[in-house]
Design a protein around this motif. Structure first.
Motif, PDB file in Angstrom:
ATOM      1  N   ALA A 192       0.774   4.138  -2.945  1.00  0.00           N
ATOM      2  CA  ALA A 192       0.966   5.477  -2.781  1.00  0.00           C
ATOM      3  C   ALA A 192       1.671   6.176  -3.270  1.00  0.00           C
ATOM      4  O   ALA A 192       1.648   7.223  -3.924  1.00  0.00           O
ATOM      5  N   LEU A 193       3.213   5.678  -2.828  1.00  0.00           N
ATOM      6  CA  LEU A 193       4.184   6.548  -3.585  1.00  0.00           C
ATOM      7  C   LEU A 193       4.393   6.312  -5.113  1.00  0.00           C
ATOM      8  O   LEU A 193       4.823   7.340  -5.657  1.00  0.00           O
ATOM      9  N   ARG A 194       3.666   5.606  -5.631  1.00  0.00           N
ATOM     10  CA  ARG A 194       3.598   5.421  -7.002  1.00  0.00           C
ATOM     11  C   ARG A 194       2.844   6.777  -7.792  1.00  0.00           C
ATOM     12  O   ARG A 194       2.950   7.327  -8.722  1.00  0.00           O
ATOM     13  N   GLU A 243      -1.803   8.524   8.081  1.00  0.00           N
ATOM     14  CA  GLU A 243      -3.170   8.995   8.174  1.00  0.00           C
ATOM     15  C   GLU A 243      -3.848   8.454   6.949  1.00  0.00           C
ATOM     16  O   GLU A 243      -5.064   7.896   7.013  1.00  0.00           O
ATOM     17  N   GLN A 244      -3.204   8.424   5.855  1.00  0.00           N
ATOM     18  CA  GLN A 244      -3.983   7.989   4.330  1.00  0.00           C
ATOM     19  C   GLN A 244      -3.887   6.706   4.532  1.00  0.00           C
ATOM     20  O   GLN A 244      -5.052   6.074   4.042  1.00  0.00           O
ATOM     21  N   LEU A 245      -3.223   5.696   4.978  1.00  0.00           N
ATOM     22  CA  LEU A 245      -3.181   4.519   4.880  1.00  0.00           C
ATOM     23  C   LEU A 245      -3.745   3.773   6.208  1.00  0.00           C
ATOM     24  O   LEU A 245      -3.830   2.576   6.383  1.00  0.00           O
ATOM     25  N   GLU A 246      -4.254   4.574   7.142  1.00  0.00           N
ATOM     26  CA  GLU A 246      -4.657   4.088   8.359  1.00  0.00           C
ATOM     27  C   GLU A 246      -3.890   3.242   9.077  1.00  0.00           C
ATOM     28  O   GLU A 246      -4.171   2.374   9.544  1.00  0.00           O
ATOM     29  N   VAL A 247      -2.567   3.681   9.278  1.00  0.00           N
ATOM     30  CA  VAL A 247      -1.622   2.875  10.275  1.00  0.00           C
ATOM     31  C   VAL A 247      -1.022   3.881  11.181  1.00  0.00           C
ATOM     32  O   VAL A 247      -0.832   4.905  10.854  1.00  0.00           O
ATOM     33  N   SER A 248      -0.635   3.068  12.006  1.00  0.00           N
ATOM     34  CA  SER A 248       0.228   4.097  12.959  1.00  0.00           C
ATOM     35  C   SER A 248       1.700   4.627  12.326  1.00  0.00           C
ATOM     36  O   SER A 248       2.426   4.019  11.626  1.00  0.00           O
ATOM     37  N   ARG A 249       1.951   5.684  13.114  1.00  0.00           N
ATOM     38  CA  ARG A 249       3.303   6.274  12.611  1.00  0.00           C
ATOM     39  C   ARG A 249       4.467   5.270  12.747  1.00  0.00           C
ATOM     40  O   ARG A 249       5.374   5.329  11.846  1.00  0.00           O
ATOM     41  N   ARG A 267       0.866  -1.233   0.126  1.00  0.00           N
ATOM     42  CA  ARG A 267      -0.076  -0.100   0.069  1.00  0.00           C
ATOM     43  C   ARG A 267       0.821   1.368  -0.202  1.00  0.00           C
ATOM     44  O   ARG A 267       0.617   2.297  -0.478  1.00  0.00           O
ATOM     45  N   ILE A 268       1.860   1.265   0.731  1.00  0.00           N
ATOM     46  CA  ILE A 268       2.935   2.261   0.723  1.00  0.00           C
ATOM     47  C   ILE A 268       3.285   2.437  -0.728  1.00  0.00           C
ATOM     48  O   ILE A 268       3.621   3.635  -1.161  1.00  0.00           O
ATOM     49  N   ASN A 317       8.544   1.683  10.423  1.00  0.00           N
ATOM     50  CA  ASN A 317       9.045   0.435  10.330  1.00  0.00           C
ATOM     51  C   ASN A 317       9.241  -0.040   8.882  1.00  0.00           C
ATOM     52  O   ASN A 317      10.073  -0.544   8.325  1.00  0.00           O
ATOM     53  N   HIS A 318       7.777   0.100   8.117  1.00  0.00           N
ATOM     54  CA  HIS A 318       7.712  -0.310   6.908  1.00  0.00           C
ATOM     55  C   HIS A 318       8.440   0.516   5.733  1.00  0.00           C
ATOM     56  O   HIS A 318       9.449   0.133   4.787  1.00  0.00           O
TER      57      HIS A 318
END
Length: 114
Positions: free
Chosen positions: A33-35, A46-52, A29-30, A57-58
């Motif tokens: 998004a960067l694509r 926020e966009q991916l609804e994951v913790s900072r 998903r990252i 880490n990813h």
């Protein structure tokens, strides 16, 4: 002959890194998004609804694999794909249609196959 072997090993290592990155849904998903556009960690989280922390880490993993790079902008850090061809590769992969055997994947998931 030696040159061809080295080239194959290099290509295999690159594809293995790409495969490792694609093995996690959040990293996929990252990359997707960067694509679309470079991004900043807070906005990506926020966009991916994951913790900072999880996103961090990813992103670290993706940087270690050589798939994303950073560009400092004042107090912020922008992330983007390391090579524009990665965006094209992701687009091409999205167009691939796989014929999946659901019985195999259900059993193989425990073994890390699919």
């Amino acid at each position: 002959m030696y040159s061809q072997r080295m080239e194959l090993l290099t290509h295999a290592a690159v594809l293995a890194r790409f495969g490792h990155a694609l093995s996690d849904p959040t990293r996929v998903r990252i990359l997707l998004a960067l694509r679309e556009a470079p991004g900043y960690p807070a906005e990506l989280a926020e966009q991916l609804e994951v913790s900072r922390q999880g996103l961090s880490n990813h992103l670290s993993c993706l940087r270690g694999c050589g798939l994303v790079v950073t560009a400092p902008e004042g107090r912020r850090t922008r992330y983007e794909l390391a090579d524009p061809r990665l965006g094209h590769a992701l687009t091409d992969l999205l167009g691939v249609v796989l014929a999946v055997d659901p019985d195999h994947c259900a059993n193989a998931a425990d073994e890390g196959c699919c």
